[in-house]
Design a protein around this motif. Structure first.
Motif, PDB file in Angstrom:
ATOM      1  N   TYR A  36       0.827  -1.204   0.000  1.00  0.00           N
ATOM      2  CA  TYR A  36       0.000   0.000   0.000  1.00  0.00           C
ATOM      3  C   TYR A  36       0.863   1.257   0.000  1.00  0.00           C
ATOM      4  N   SER A  88       1.832   5.084   0.998  1.00  0.00           N
ATOM      5  CA  SER A  88       1.756   5.725   2.317  1.00  0.00           C
ATOM      6  C   SER A  88       0.462   6.521   2.485  1.00  0.00           C
ATOM      7  N   SER A  89      -0.107   6.991   1.380  1.00  0.00           N
ATOM      8  CA  SER A  89      -1.379   7.721   1.441  1.00  0.00           C
ATOM      9  C   SER A  89      -2.561   6.784   1.667  1.00  0.00           C
ATOM     10  N   GLY A  90      -2.354   5.483   1.364  1.00  0.00           N
ATOM     11  CA  GLY A  90      -3.429   4.505   1.507  1.00  0.00           C
ATOM     12  C   GLY A  90      -4.422   4.523   0.368  1.00  0.00           C
ATOM     13  N   LYS A  91      -4.188   5.365  -0.635  1.00  0.00           N
ATOM     14  CA  LYS A  91      -5.143   5.499  -1.737  1.00  0.00           C
ATOM     15  C   LYS A  91      -4.938   4.471  -2.838  1.00  0.00           C
ATOM     16  N   CYS A 122      -2.643   0.699  -4.122  1.00  0.00           N
ATOM     17  CA  CYS A 122      -1.934  -0.503  -3.685  1.00  0.00           C
ATOM     18  C   CYS A 122      -1.259  -1.132  -4.897  1.00  0.00           C
ATOM     19  N   ALA A 168      -7.138   1.598  -3.880  1.00  0.00           N
ATOM     20  CA  ALA A 168      -7.414   0.875  -2.638  1.00  0.00           C
ATOM     21  C   ALA A 168      -8.880   1.025  -2.237  1.00  0.00           C
ATOM     22  N   GLY A 169      -9.335   0.113  -1.387  1.00  0.00           N
ATOM     23  CA  GLY A 169     -10.698   0.157  -0.883  1.00  0.00           C
ATOM     24  C   GLY A 169     -11.707  -0.491  -1.809  1.00  0.00           C
TER      25      GLY A 169
END
Length: 97
Positions: free
Chosen positions: A5, A7-10, A12, A59-60
């Motif tokens: 992932y 670092s922003s988590g947006k 992957c 992501a998500g």
């Protein structure tokens, strides 16, 4: 399947892999992320005979995918996060990111 992932988590980065035991000569990664295009994501053969490819996904979400092997048949990922029935009477692999 390996997931890294941002670092922003947006996003992957996902590494997809088909083992050498599949006996493939050529493999393409196809799925919802590329409109099931059999030519846009060719996978690379590695020294041990396996095929792999790393792509970045949002992501998500979950994405259906399969491997198009030797230009003749579909193969599921042996370590997918899930499997869902498709409209062709078989199943699609699913990656959750």
């Amino acid at each position: 399947m390996k997931k890294t992932y941002a670092s922003s988590g947006k996003t992957c980065r996902v590494t997809f892999e088909l083992p050498a035991e599949a006996g493939a000569q050529s493999v393409a990664l196809c799925g919802e992320f590329n409109d099931w295009d059999k030519e846009s994501h060719p996978m690379k053969r590695r020294k041990k005979g396996n095929f792999s490819l790393t792509i970045t996904l949002e992501a998500g979400k979950s994405y259906r995918f399969r491997y198009w092997v030797d230009g003749t048949h579909w193969e599921n990922d042996w370590s997918a996060d899930a499997y869902l029935p498709n409209t062709f009477g078989s199943e699609d692999s699913v990656v959750l990111v």
